[in-house]
Scaffold this active site. Sequence first.
Site, short mmCIF file in Angstrom:
data_model
loop_
_atom_site.label_atom_id
_atom_site.label_comp_id
_atom_site.label_asym_id
_atom_site.label_seq_id
_atom_site.Cartn_x
_atom_site.Cartn_y
_atom_site.Cartn_z
CG ASP A 1 -2.24 -14.02 -8.29
OD1 ASP A 1 -1.22 -13.83 -7.59
OD2 ASP A 1 -2.93 -13.08 -8.71
CD GLU B 1 -5.01 -9.78 -7.26
OE1 GLU B 1 -4.55 -8.79 -6.66
OE2 GLU B 1 -4.41 -10.35 -8.18
CG HIS C 1 -2.07 -5.97 -10.17
ND1 HIS C 1 -1.27 -6.69 -9.31
CD2 HIS C 1 -1.27 -5.08 -10.78
CE1 HIS C 1 -0.03 -6.23 -9.40
NE2 HIS C 1 0.00 -5.26 -10.29
CG ASP D 1 -1.97 -11.04 -11.97
OD1 ASP D 1 -1.92 -10.40 -13.03
OD2 ASP D 1 -1.92 -10.50 -10.85
#
Length: 223
Positions: A21, A23, A161, A166
């Site tokens: 994942d 950000e 988040h 996540d």
Amino acid sequence: MLGTNKGHHTMEYVRDYVVFDLETTGISCNKDKVVEISAIKVIDNQMTDEFTTLVNPECPIPYYATRVNGITNEMVKDEPVFEKVLPDFLEFIGDMVLVGHNIHAFDLKFIYRDCDSYFGRIPSNDYVDTLKMARLCLPELSHHALADIAMFYGISTEGAHRALNDCRMNQAVYERMGEILPQKMEAVKRCPKCGNILQHRNGKYGEFWGCSGYPECRYTENA
Ligand SMILES: [Zn+2]
């Protein structure tokens, strides 16, 4: 590993994979930058290793991005830039299947873009997008964000988040959907060219079946 071709999307439950994942500073795959990347390695359904680092995006992080993920300019100012982080990430994933939520339309685009610009090649790992999987497995849900699916299954959404949290949520969601995937797959039409599911679509010339592997696979048939 690195090559000239992207991997293929595969709608299946595998026991060995890497969930990852990102950000980012925003939602544009053209101009936004990565500020955090995390991954967890799962072998035979067990987490065996994890990879996580903040990334200095070499640009200010907009307040609306910070509001979502809590990552501030101060937090990333002494962190490595993405060009230095990517080789470690690529070594971590090796040639394993990648799993992630909305990675087909989002996260992988950042990875391909930056690998191409720094190294001139891109990772060719096959991947499973759990957003596509959720739309197939849980059509009764009106929203398919990772947190919506986690809540549906009673999985904790604490710390959502931030990339590593996540990833853990994503692993749990993938495993739960994996249990019902085989029966859901039996009920769907499959692409004869690549094996991905065919989706019913409405186009300029009427209704048709199109491959969910689009645009890599352009197979269509009449509805
Ligand atoms: Zn296809």
